[in-house]
Design a protein around this motif. Structure first.
Motif, PDB file in Angstrom:
ATOM      1  N   HIS A 184       0.843  -1.200   0.000  1.00 34.10           N
ATOM      2  CA  HIS A 184       0.000   0.000   0.000  1.00 34.10           C
ATOM      3  C   HIS A 184       0.874   1.245   0.000  1.00 34.10           C
ATOM      4  O   HIS A 184       2.075   1.194   0.311  1.00 34.10           O
ATOM      5  N   LEU A 185       0.285   2.361  -0.323  1.00 33.20           N
ATOM      6  CA  LEU A 185       0.980   3.631  -0.255  1.00 33.20           C
ATOM      7  C   LEU A 185       1.266   4.003   1.192  1.00 33.20           C
ATOM      8  O   LEU A 185       0.431   3.768   2.073  1.00 33.20           O
ATOM      9  N   TYR A 190       0.504  12.370  -0.183  1.00 38.04           N
ATOM     10  CA  TYR A 190      -0.600  13.309  -0.399  1.00 38.04           C
ATOM     11  C   TYR A 190      -0.501  13.841  -1.824  1.00 38.04           C
ATOM     12  O   TYR A 190       0.278  13.351  -2.633  1.00 38.04           O
ATOM     13  N   GLY A 191      -1.285  14.854  -2.137  1.00 41.66           N
ATOM     14  CA  GLY A 191      -1.220  15.484  -3.470  1.00 41.66           C
ATOM     15  C   GLY A 191      -1.690  14.547  -4.559  1.00 41.66           C
ATOM     16  O   GLY A 191      -2.833  14.062  -4.540  1.00 41.66           O
ATOM     17  N   LYS A 192      -0.822  14.258  -5.511  1.00 43.01           N
ATOM     18  CA  LYS A 192      -1.206  13.434  -6.662  1.00 43.01           C
ATOM     19  C   LYS A 192      -1.565  12.006  -6.264  1.00 43.01           C
ATOM     20  O   LYS A 192      -2.159  11.264  -7.046  1.00 43.01           O
ATOM     21  N   PHE A 193      -1.193  11.606  -5.046  1.00 43.11           N
ATOM     22  CA  PHE A 193      -1.501  10.255  -4.574  1.00 43.11           C
ATOM     23  C   PHE A 193      -2.831  10.182  -3.835  1.00 43.11           C
ATOM     24  O   PHE A 193      -3.222   9.107  -3.377  1.00 43.11           O
ATOM     25  N   GLN A 194      -3.518  11.305  -3.719  1.00 43.49           N
ATOM     26  CA  GLN A 194      -4.715  11.339  -2.872  1.00 43.49           C
ATOM     27  C   GLN A 194      -5.789  10.357  -3.329  1.00 43.49           C
ATOM     28  O   GLN A 194      -6.389   9.658  -2.508  1.00 43.49           O
ATOM     29  N   LYS A 195      -6.029  10.279  -4.622  1.00 43.32           N
ATOM     30  CA  LYS A 195      -7.067   9.378  -5.126  1.00 43.32           C
ATOM     31  C   LYS A 195      -6.734   7.925  -4.799  1.00 43.32           C
ATOM     32  O   LYS A 195      -7.597   7.168  -4.345  1.00 43.32           O
ATOM     33  N   GLN A 196      -5.464   7.546  -5.004  1.00 43.41           N
ATOM     34  CA  GLN A 196      -5.080   6.175  -4.689  1.00 43.41           C
ATOM     35  C   GLN A 196      -5.167   5.902  -3.191  1.00 43.41           C
ATOM     36  O   GLN A 196      -5.597   4.825  -2.771  1.00 43.41           O
ATOM     37  N   LEU A 197      -4.775   6.890  -2.380  1.00 44.18           N
ATOM     38  CA  LEU A 197      -4.889   6.734  -0.932  1.00 44.18           C
ATOM     39  C   LEU A 197      -6.339   6.474  -0.527  1.00 44.18           C
ATOM     40  O   LEU A 197      -6.618   5.612   0.326  1.00 44.18           O
ATOM     41  N   GLU A 198      -7.256   7.227  -1.125  1.00 45.96           N
ATOM     42  CA  GLU A 198      -8.666   7.067  -0.796  1.00 45.96           C
ATOM     43  C   GLU A 198      -9.179   5.693  -1.234  1.00 45.96           C
ATOM     44  O   GLU A 198      -9.946   5.045  -0.501  1.00 45.96           O
ATOM     45  N   GLU A 199      -8.751   5.237  -2.410  1.00 51.08           N
ATOM     46  CA  GLU A 199      -9.183   3.925  -2.889  1.00 51.08           C
ATOM     47  C   GLU A 199      -8.648   2.814  -1.992  1.00 51.08           C
ATOM     48  O   GLU A 199      -9.354   1.849  -1.676  1.00 51.08           O
ATOM     49  N   GLU A 200      -7.393   2.953  -1.585  1.00 53.72           N
ATOM     50  CA  GLU A 200      -6.824   1.946  -0.693  1.00 53.72           C
ATOM     51  C   GLU A 200      -7.499   1.972   0.668  1.00 53.72           C
ATOM     52  O   GLU A 200      -7.756   0.916   1.271  1.00 53.72           O
ATOM     53  N   ALA A 201      -7.791   3.157   1.174  1.00 51.64           N
ATOM     54  CA  ALA A 201      -8.479   3.280   2.458  1.00 51.64           C
ATOM     55  C   ALA A 201      -9.839   2.586   2.404  1.00 51.64           C
ATOM     56  O   ALA A 201     -10.232   1.879   3.356  1.00 51.64           O
ATOM     57  N   ASN A 202     -10.562   2.789   1.318  1.00 46.85           N
ATOM     58  CA  ASN A 202     -11.867   2.128   1.163  1.00 46.85           C
ATOM     59  C   ASN A 202     -11.714   0.611   1.124  1.00 46.85           C
ATOM     60  O   ASN A 202     -12.551  -0.124   1.662  1.00 46.85           O
ATOM     61  N   ALA A 203     -10.640   0.137   0.465  1.00 49.53           N
ATOM     62  CA  ALA A 203     -10.415  -1.302   0.372  1.00 49.53           C
ATOM     63  C   ALA A 203     -10.071  -1.896   1.736  1.00 49.53           C
ATOM     64  O   ALA A 203     -10.522  -2.992   2.084  1.00 49.53           O
ATOM     65  N   ILE A 204      -9.278  -1.159   2.542  1.00 52.19           N
ATOM     66  CA  ILE A 204      -8.966  -1.631   3.888  1.00 52.19           C
ATOM     67  C   ILE A 204     -10.223  -1.601   4.754  1.00 52.19           C
ATOM     68  O   ILE A 204     -10.489  -2.536   5.528  1.00 52.19           O
ATOM     69  N   ALA A 205     -11.019  -0.539   4.620  1.00 51.06           N
ATOM     70  CA  ALA A 205     -12.260  -0.436   5.402  1.00 51.06           C
ATOM     71  C   ALA A 205     -13.183  -1.603   5.119  1.00 51.06           C
ATOM     72  O   ALA A 205     -13.898  -2.070   6.017  1.00 51.06           O
ATOM     73  N   ALA A 206     -13.177  -2.089   3.882  1.00 50.42           N
ATOM     74  CA  ALA A 206     -14.041  -3.214   3.524  1.00 50.42           C
ATOM     75  C   ALA A 206     -13.620  -4.495   4.231  1.00 50.42           C
ATOM     76  O   ALA A 206     -14.411  -5.462   4.300  1.00 50.42           O
ATOM     77  N   LEU A 207     -12.407  -4.538   4.763  1.00 45.95           N
ATOM     78  CA  LEU A 207     -11.926  -5.721   5.468  1.00 45.95           C
ATOM     79  C   LEU A 207     -12.300  -5.717   6.953  1.00 45.95           C
ATOM     80  O   LEU A 207     -12.159  -6.740   7.626  1.00 45.95           O
ATOM     81  N   LEU A 208     -12.794  -4.563   7.435  1.00 49.62           N
ATOM     82  CA  LEU A 208     -13.108  -4.465   8.855  1.00 49.62           C
ATOM     83  C   LEU A 208     -14.267  -5.383   9.222  1.00 49.62           C
ATOM     84  O   LEU A 208     -15.273  -5.440   8.508  1.00 49.62           O
ATOM     85  N   PRO A 209     -14.140  -6.093  10.320  1.00 52.42           N
ATOM     86  CA  PRO A 209     -15.242  -6.951  10.750  1.00 52.42           C
ATOM     87  C   PRO A 209     -16.390  -6.136  11.306  1.00 52.42           C
ATOM     88  O   PRO A 209     -16.193  -5.024  11.827  1.00 52.42           O
TER      89      PRO A 209
END
Length: 212
Positions: A184-185, A190-209
């Motif tokens: 993961h990032l 930040y900056g140009k990586f913000q969109k990818q950070l948000e997508e990865e955050a959503n993917a990690i959140a989906a793993l939460l029980p």
């Protein structure tokens, strides 16, 4: 190369417990970093006692203060907030505190900018991390690119491949039926990586029980 933090109390905490939150062997979510970096004058900061409280019992700290790290408390004025703010946006709450561990490849706290080499790392500490990843409870292990490079260079993680496979926002480095290691990032991006950070955050959140 690195500069060890001058605080005896902070070093004593790391000697006793070289991780934050739950013990890596017992966590469900394990986030591995390079080194735990603090301001050299931390002992003179109003945040120092909160930092010690956090290292003594990260789970209790999270429940008591409502945030996972002392850098997110209102009175903190140092560096490092970006990393922890990004992590906080994933959606972990105090109810997940008993599931989360933060560990670093370097076994001592540092000051300044470190340029770590395999020679800086403690073999026993690396063996314990490797045991936690491959034989412990963690189902989800997260590495940034810099962490993965140093792990490979250390020769202590022979199972770690050179390249990650592509599987959605989170790239997979290693998987077996009961655990997955993701690339993961770094949370300080930040900056140009913000969109990818948000997508990865959503993917990690989906793993939460749910229902914890």
């Amino acid at each position: 190369m690195y500069e060890a933090h001058p605080s005896r109390e902070l070093n004593a905490q790391f000697a006793h417990k070289p991780y934050q939150g739950v013990e890596p062997l017992k966590a469900t979510f394990l986030f591995i970093g390079l080194d735990a970096n603090y301001a050299p004058d931390l002992e003179r900061s109003s945040s120092f006692q909160h930092v010690l409280e956090y290292h003594q019992d990260g789970v209790a700290f999270w429940h008591c203060h409502g945030v996972h790290h002392p850098f997110l408390l209102p009175e903190y004025r140092g560096d490092g907030r970006r990393y922890h703010r990004t992590f906080a946006r994933i959606g972990f709450t105090p109810t997940h505190a008993h599931l989360v561990s933060f560990a670093e490849l370097l076994h001592v706290p540092t000051v300044g900018r470190s340029k770590l080499t395999p020679q800086d790392l403690d073999p026993l500490h690396l063996r314990r991390l490797n045991e936690a990843i491959l034989q412990g409870n963690p189902k989800h292990v997260f590495l940034s690119a810099g962490v993965a490079r140093l792990m490979r260079a250390s020769k202590s993680f022979p199972w770690l491949p050179k390249d990650a496979g592509v599987s959605g926002p989170l790239r997979i480095l290693y998987t077996e039926p009961t655990r997955t290691v993701y690339l993961h990032l770094h949370f300080s991006n930040y900056g140009k990586f913000q969109k990818q950070l948000e997508e990865e955050a959503n993917a990690i959140a989906a793993l939460l029980p749910t229902g914890v």
